[in-house]
Design a protein around this motif. Structure first.
Motif, PDB file in Angstrom:
ATOM      1  N   GLY A   1       0.825  -1.281   0.127  1.00 48.28           N
ATOM      2  CA  GLY A   1      -0.025  -0.072   0.012  1.00 48.28           C
ATOM      3  C   GLY A   1       0.689   1.313  -0.011  1.00 48.28           C
ATOM      4  O   GLY A   1       1.618   1.366  -0.583  1.00 48.28           O
ATOM      5  N   SER A   2       0.426   2.237   0.509  1.00 46.26           N
ATOM      6  CA  SER A   2       0.922   3.576   0.710  1.00 46.26           C
ATOM      7  C   SER A   2       2.224   3.504   1.226  1.00 46.26           C
ATOM      8  O   SER A   2       2.998   4.690   1.372  1.00 46.26           O
ATOM      9  CB  SER A   2       0.050   4.806   0.757  1.00 46.26           C
ATOM     10  OG  SER A   2      -1.241   4.621   0.306  1.00 46.26           O
ATOM     11  N   THR A   3       2.571   2.444   2.173  1.00 48.76           N
ATOM     12  CA  THR A   3       3.786   2.597   2.946  1.00 48.76           C
ATOM     13  C   THR A   3       4.905   2.332   1.710  1.00 48.76           C
ATOM     14  O   THR A   3       5.986   2.215   2.324  1.00 48.76           O
ATOM     15  CB  THR A   3       3.851   1.571   4.116  1.00 48.76           C
ATOM     16  OG1 THR A   3       3.920   0.297   3.455  1.00 48.76           O
ATOM     17  CG2 THR A   3       2.719   1.675   4.960  1.00 48.76           C
ATOM     18  N   ILE A   4       4.672   2.208   0.602  1.00 54.69           N
ATOM     19  CA  ILE A   4       5.720   1.952  -0.532  1.00 54.69           C
ATOM     20  C   ILE A   4       6.351   3.425  -0.634  1.00 54.69           C
ATOM     21  O   ILE A   4       7.529   3.681  -0.800  1.00 54.69           O
ATOM     22  CB  ILE A   4       5.410   1.427  -1.819  1.00 54.69           C
ATOM     23  CG1 ILE A   4       4.948  -0.149  -1.585  1.00 54.69           C
ATOM     24  CG2 ILE A   4       6.556   1.503  -2.790  1.00 54.69           C
ATOM     25  CD1 ILE A   4       4.450  -0.835  -2.544  1.00 54.69           C
ATOM     26  N   HIS A   5       5.403   4.403  -0.705  1.00 54.55           N
ATOM     27  CA  HIS A   5       5.864   5.672  -1.112  1.00 54.55           C
ATOM     28  C   HIS A   5       5.673   6.791  -0.067  1.00 54.55           C
ATOM     29  O   HIS A   5       5.589   7.978  -0.207  1.00 54.55           O
ATOM     30  CB  HIS A   5       5.469   5.938  -2.481  1.00 54.55           C
ATOM     31  CG  HIS A   5       4.000   6.573  -2.659  1.00 54.55           C
ATOM     32  ND1 HIS A   5       3.518   6.837  -3.521  1.00 54.55           N
ATOM     33  CD2 HIS A   5       3.018   6.412  -1.740  1.00 54.55           C
ATOM     34  CE1 HIS A   5       2.341   7.199  -3.588  1.00 54.55           C
ATOM     35  NE2 HIS A   5       1.987   7.019  -2.328  1.00 54.55           N
ATOM     36  N   TRP A   6       5.476   6.302   1.079  1.00 54.48           N
ATOM     37  CA  TRP A   6       5.463   7.146   2.159  1.00 54.48           C
ATOM     38  C   TRP A   6       6.730   7.864   2.125  1.00 54.48           C
ATOM     39  O   TRP A   6       7.638   7.066   2.131  1.00 54.48           O
ATOM     40  CB  TRP A   6       4.546   6.775   3.501  1.00 54.48           C
ATOM     41  CG  TRP A   6       5.273   5.693   4.312  1.00 54.48           C
ATOM     42  CD1 TRP A   6       6.307   4.530   3.727  1.00 54.48           C
ATOM     43  CD2 TRP A   6       5.655   5.878   5.701  1.00 54.48           C
ATOM     44  NE1 TRP A   6       6.816   4.068   5.122  1.00 54.48           N
ATOM     45  CE2 TRP A   6       6.578   4.760   5.890  1.00 54.48           C
ATOM     46  CE3 TRP A   6       5.060   6.671   6.663  1.00 54.48           C
ATOM     47  CZ2 TRP A   6       7.087   4.983   7.280  1.00 54.48           C
ATOM     48  CZ3 TRP A   6       5.474   6.442   7.907  1.00 54.48           C
ATOM     49  CH2 TRP A   6       6.235   5.465   8.384  1.00 54.48           C
TER      50      TRP A   6
ATOM     51  N   TYR B   1       7.995  -5.143   2.994  1.00 56.61           N
ATOM     52  CA  TYR B   1       9.316  -5.831   3.316  1.00 56.61           C
ATOM     53  C   TYR B   1       9.783  -6.056   4.726  1.00 56.61           C
ATOM     54  O   TYR B   1      10.748  -6.584   5.208  1.00 56.61           O
ATOM     55  CB  TYR B   1      10.463  -5.413   2.364  1.00 56.61           C
ATOM     56  CG  TYR B   1      10.648  -4.038   2.255  1.00 56.61           C
ATOM     57  CD1 TYR B   1      11.263  -3.415   3.412  1.00 56.61           C
ATOM     58  CD2 TYR B   1      10.344  -3.335   1.401  1.00 56.61           C
ATOM     59  CE1 TYR B   1      11.416  -1.879   3.257  1.00 56.61           C
ATOM     60  CE2 TYR B   1      10.466  -2.018   1.053  1.00 56.61           C
ATOM     61  CZ  TYR B   1      11.059  -1.328   2.022  1.00 56.61           C
ATOM     62  OH  TYR B   1      11.118   0.023   1.827  1.00 56.61           O
ATOM     63  N   SER B   2       8.795  -5.489   5.582  1.00 58.84           N
ATOM     64  CA  SER B   2       9.080  -5.495   6.940  1.00 58.84           C
ATOM     65  C   SER B   2       7.988  -6.436   7.544  1.00 58.84           C
ATOM     66  O   SER B   2       8.111  -7.623   7.852  1.00 58.84           O
ATOM     67  CB  SER B   2       8.741  -4.177   7.852  1.00 58.84           C
ATOM     68  OG  SER B   2       9.413  -3.096   7.071  1.00 58.84           O
ATOM     69  N   GLU B   3       6.891  -6.038   7.520  1.00 61.30           N
ATOM     70  CA  GLU B   3       5.568  -7.006   8.118  1.00 61.30           C
ATOM     71  C   GLU B   3       5.250  -8.432   7.440  1.00 61.30           C
ATOM     72  O   GLU B   3       5.128  -9.217   8.125  1.00 61.30           O
ATOM     73  CB  GLU B   3       4.387  -6.054   8.386  1.00 61.30           C
ATOM     74  CG  GLU B   3       4.306  -4.786   9.159  1.00 61.30           C
ATOM     75  CD  GLU B   3       5.212  -5.162  10.524  1.00 61.30           C
ATOM     76  OE1 GLU B   3       4.653  -5.661  11.308  1.00 61.30           O
ATOM     77  OE2 GLU B   3       6.026  -4.317  10.799  1.00 61.30           O
ATOM     78  N   ILE B   4       4.960  -7.891   6.303  1.00 67.17           N
ATOM     79  CA  ILE B   4       4.586  -9.121   5.454  1.00 67.17           C
ATOM     80  C   ILE B   4       5.195 -10.337   5.210  1.00 67.17           C
ATOM     81  O   ILE B   4       4.930 -11.549   5.707  1.00 67.17           O
ATOM     82  CB  ILE B   4       3.965  -8.531   4.180  1.00 67.17           C
ATOM     83  CG1 ILE B   4       2.669  -7.764   4.274  1.00 67.17           C
ATOM     84  CG2 ILE B   4       3.783  -9.608   2.906  1.00 67.17           C
ATOM     85  CD1 ILE B   4       2.392  -6.843   2.910  1.00 67.17           C
ATOM     86  N   PRO B   5       6.767 -10.238   4.888  1.00 62.21           N
ATOM     87  CA  PRO B   5       7.279 -11.617   5.032  1.00 62.21           C
ATOM     88  C   PRO B   5       7.423 -12.087   6.388  1.00 62.21           C
ATOM     89  O   PRO B   5       7.527 -13.199   6.546  1.00 62.21           O
ATOM     90  CB  PRO B   5       8.807 -10.816   4.609  1.00 62.21           C
ATOM     91  CG  PRO B   5       8.573  -9.606   3.839  1.00 62.21           C
ATOM     92  CD  PRO B   5       7.223  -8.975   4.385  1.00 62.21           C
ATOM     93  N   LYS B   6       7.499 -11.336   7.636  1.00 61.41           N
ATOM     94  CA  LYS B   6       7.653 -11.861   8.943  1.00 61.41           C
ATOM     95  C   LYS B   6       6.393 -12.656   8.987  1.00 61.41           C
ATOM     96  O   LYS B   6       6.547 -13.890   9.706  1.00 61.41           O
ATOM     97  CB  LYS B   6       7.701 -10.753   9.845  1.00 61.41           C
ATOM     98  CG  LYS B   6       9.020 -10.279   9.882  1.00 61.41           C
ATOM     99  CD  LYS B   6       9.128  -9.076  11.060  1.00 61.41           C
ATOM    100  CE  LYS B   6      10.572  -8.309  11.143  1.00 61.41           C
ATOM    101  NZ  LYS B   6      10.538  -7.184  11.854  1.00 61.41           N
ATOM    102  N   GLY B   7       5.143 -12.051   8.533  1.00 64.16           N
ATOM    103  CA  GLY B   7       4.037 -12.836   9.006  1.00 64.16           C
ATOM    104  C   GLY B   7       3.986 -14.119   8.036  1.00 64.16           C
ATOM    105  O   GLY B   7       3.530 -15.149   8.636  1.00 64.16           O
TER     106      GLY B   7
END
Ligand SMILES: Cc1cc2nc3c(=O)[nH]c(=O)nc-3n(C[C@H](O)[C@H](O)[C@H](O)COP(=O)(O)OP(=O)(O)OC[C@H]3O[C@@H](n4cnc5c(N)ncnc54)[C@H](O)[C@@H]3O)c2cc1C
Ligand code: SF4
Lengths: 189, 523
Positions: free
Chosen positions: B92-97, B214-220
């Motif tokens: 989502g927008s955490t890519i270009h925040w 690349y922080s939350e999702i791969p960990k999940g």
């Protein structure tokens, strides 16, 4: 919203590589009948006065293209940016006019209207930028003007060759960012 | 990689959207052993795929599905089809925040109490207090690696920051530093340090900036409990005769309609899409849309009071070098009605490359007044102004009466008009912003109008009473127990600060609540 018109500008330089233009500058000026104007028109091409580049048109009249280039400069005047970049920036209108009759009408009629408003010598015949801009102020709300202006925002300023002229350095990842290349090098404060 | 769950697995939590809210909630639940399916409309790009080029990255990442606009804001005229500049992709927008990560100030959770009734504004206190959220802010800051918290050093100041700081000092501002940024100043959490490339808005190719991608999702995913299904565009949420939600209908990457069953549904599609989905899920039982007994779904849309100030100096600045937003002045963020408005604002460094500067410096502008500004691009410094705007009932998201997207779902219209308080604050902020630069010798300053919204808030707001809002203090809808809202649309009011840290803190807190409620078989 992205425009890649700038990719096709390379093949508009060919005249200065393949033995020079076919016509002498004098002949060109005579044929174009536009003594004193910056851009030259010959056959189906628009040419810079120093013959450094020429651009063939396919759908729009070459005179229309020459006026479009002047118009582009009047809308976004940068004295240190050469005409060829403005030519590249408006070339897309010729391409689009080739497949879209309504677009061709919009541009041809818009330019004809500019010439009419300018009087005898046409739009390009007006010597001062102020005189031309006064006309543009009259038509700035028209779809013609807004189409040309809106397109330029991307087609002019997204040309990578233009960026260095403004001191914008573009892509930096491949160079390792600016961490060792001056991200904090300001001296004058 | 996460185990794929079956479409008819009715034990999963379905989360719609993988951005700040959805991506965080997904990982948090998976860590607790809960089965999660995240449905994300966009594609999955990894950070190596990002492009250091403003327009190319815009085409790669942005949400460009058709939208319309109305109301008095200038965006409706300059960018009628682009009310918001947000991302459609996994992450989502955490890519270009830009990474600015600020806590709300305690009084901002009590906007109505602190500011009093403001005519024309639909103010309310949050049902959550600053004290309740504090431990979750701690967790969010740790998770995201926010500089100046958890003994993480601040980022080094770039050229744009140095100009801001010199101006702030001259004006006597006391709170100016390189920000609290979810960007690594040193290697941390398997991600490297910021290399000052200056393309934070285009996706960080180094992974130095926190992103759910690349922080939350791969960990999940590593837990085996989280499946992220990209290119899955949710159209509608379904419910049973008892009024509980049972699953969602979505269009898969081939445009085929699929139905994913669910035990719990959490909506996190950002503040335009989240209410759109709820409104589009209207049924005979819920004729005004799901969770809309208050009539507040889609209303109270906030986008922050924003604006920018750019300034031209007589010598080079090269603001495009280095971190886009690592610089802040917080002195104006206080509530001080003597300035002529309630609430406050932050001033943060900002730079755009030449292509975006041409598009956004003065949209629609032309002629020498405009171009002589751009001529001095290399000598420009810039800041963004971001402050609290007033929630107003008539500002909001509605379903378009005729226009539909390629799946047949009505497109959203986004209506917005500034409140008088927003305008008074912006004028004050312009004046102060220009003063900062004039104090260090600016030759020319540009009070630049708001861009398409990057902060989208409030359209499913949190309220104590069911009649005032859509969700309770846990983000659980007042009307439907197993339906949650997990993104910025929950915000009761906007506060002066950039919203993402608060979105993440709320998502961590919500995960605790959902896990407990599932454990107790309440949902
Ligand atoms: C240029 C820019 C700079 C920013 N800088 C900052 C900053 O410095 N600090 C800060 O705090 N905030 C910043 N923000 C704001 C921040 O990015 C957002 O507040 C935050 O990401 C919002 O989180 P969210 O979960 O609400 O939505 P998002 O992160 O936008 O995630 C929503 C996701 O849902 C997906 N989705 C939507 N509809 C559907 C559907 N129907 N089906 C399936 N999936 C769907 C979308 O594709 C998207 O991936 C910035 C934003 C922009 C655009
Ligand atoms: S400046 Fe830093 S955070 Fe921003 S994109 Fe570059 S490396 Fe990432």
């Amino acid at each position: 919203m992205s425009s890649h018109d700038h990719h096709d500008h390379d093949h508009h330089h060919h005249h200065d590589h393949d033995g020079g233009p076919r016509l002498s500058r004098r002949e060109l000026i005579q044929q174009s009948g536009l003594i004193g104007a910056a851009l030259l028109v010959s056959g189906s091409a628009v040419m810079s006065p120093d013959r450094a580049w020429a651009m063939e048109t396919t759908a729009l009249k070459p005179d229309t293209m020459a006026t479009l280039i002047q118009l582009a400069r009047d809308i976004y005047p940068h004295d240190h940016v050469a005409d060829k970049f403005y030519a590249v920036a408006v070339k897309g209108h010729d391409t689009k006019a080739g497949t879209d009759a309504a677009h061709k009408d919009l541009i041809e009629q818009g330019i004809a209207d500019l010439d009419k408003r300018a009087g005898a010598g046409g739009y390009r015949g007006l010597g001062w930028e102020e005189e031309r801009v006064a006309i543009l102020r009259q038509i700035e709300a028209t779809p013609f003007f807004q189409t040309v202006r809106g397109g330029l925002v991307v087609s002019l300023y997204n040309q990578k060759e233009v960026w260095p002229l403004f001191g914008y350095e573009g892509e930096s990842f491949s160079k390792g960012g600016y961490i060792k290349r001056g991200f904090d090098d300001i001296q004058w404060l | 990689m996460g185990a794929p769950y079956a479409l008819d697995d009715s034990g999963v939590v379905v989360i719609i959207g993988s951005g700040a809210g959805g991506g965080t909630l997904g990982n948090e639940l998976a860590q607790k052993g809960i089965d999660v399916v995240v449905l994300e409309a966009g594609k999955r790009h990894e950070f190596q795929d990002f492009i250091n080029d403003e327009w190319d990255a815009f085409s790669q990442l942005s949400w460009l599905d058709a939208r319309t606009t109305s109301g008095g804001w200038r965006v409706a005229k300059d960018f009628p089809g682009l009310p918001a500049w947000i991302v459609k992709a996994v992450g989502g927008s955490t890519i270009h925040w830009a990474g600015a990560s600020l806590r709300f100030q305690p009084h901002e959770f009590k906007a109505l109490t602190t500011y009093g009734q403001v005519a024309g504004a639909n103010l309310l206190d949050w049902p959550v207090t600053s004290e309740e959220l504090a431990p979750y802010y701690d967790k969010a800051e740790f998770k995201m690696g926010v500089t100046r918290t958890n003994e993480i050093a601040g980022l080094p100041g770039n050229n744009n920051y140095k100009v801001l700081k010199a101006g702030a000092d001259k004006l006597g501002y006391k709170n100016c530093h390189t920000g609290r940024m979810a960007i690594n100043s040193k290697e941390r959490d398997g991600r490297q340090a910021c290399q000052q490339t200056g393309f934070c808005f285009q996706g960080c190719k180094w992974g130095a900036k926190w992103s759910t991608l690349y922080s939350e999702i791969p960990k999940g995913e590593k837990t085996g409990k989280l499946e992220v299904r990209a290119e899955s565009h949710v159209l509608k949420i379904e419910h049973d005769a008892s009024g509980k939600v049972t699953g969602v209908v979505y269009a898969d990457k081939d445009g085929k309609t699929q139905r994913q069953k669910a035990r719990v549904v959490a909506v996190a599609g950002n503040s335009i899409e989240s209410p759109r989905i709820l409104l589009n899920s209207a049924s005979s039982m819920f004729p005004n849309g799901l969770a809309n007994s208050s009539g507040q779904v889609g209303r109270n849309y906030m986008r922050h009071m924003t604006g920018s100030v750019y300034a031209v100096f007589d010598k080079p600045v090269r603001m495009h070098r280095g971190t886009t937003m690592a610089g802040i002045i917080s002195d104006e963020s206080r509530h001080d009605p003597s300035r002529g408005f309630v609430g406050g604002y932050e001033m943060e460094t900002l730079s755009l490359g030449l292509p975006f500067m041409a598009a956004f410096l003065n949209p629609g502008g032309w002629g020498r007044s405009f171009t002589t500004g751009l001529d001095n691009y290399e000598k420009m410094a810039g800041m963004w102004l971001v402050g609290e705007d007033m929630p107003q009932e008539q500002n909001g998201v509605t379903l378009h009466k005729e226009k539909k997207d390629k799946y047949g779902m009505p497109i959203p219209n986004v209506a917005f008009t500034d409140h008088a308080n927003d305008i008074a604050m912006r004028n004050h902020a312009y004046k102060q912003g220009m003063a900062v630069y004039q104090a260090v010798g600016a030759i020319r300053t540009f009070p630049t109008p708001p861009y398409p919204s990057t902060h989208n808030l409030g359209t499913n707001r949190m309220s104590d009473k069911a009649r005032d809002g859509v969700v309770n203090k846990w983000g659980q809808t007042h009307d439907i127990k197993n339906l949650f809202v997990s993104d910025g649309s929950q915000f009761t009011t906007g506060a002066a600060e950039n919203p993402t840290l608060t979105i993440v803190a709320l998502a961590i807190r919500q995960a605790d609540y959902i896990a407990k409620a599932m454990g107790a078989k309440e949902i």
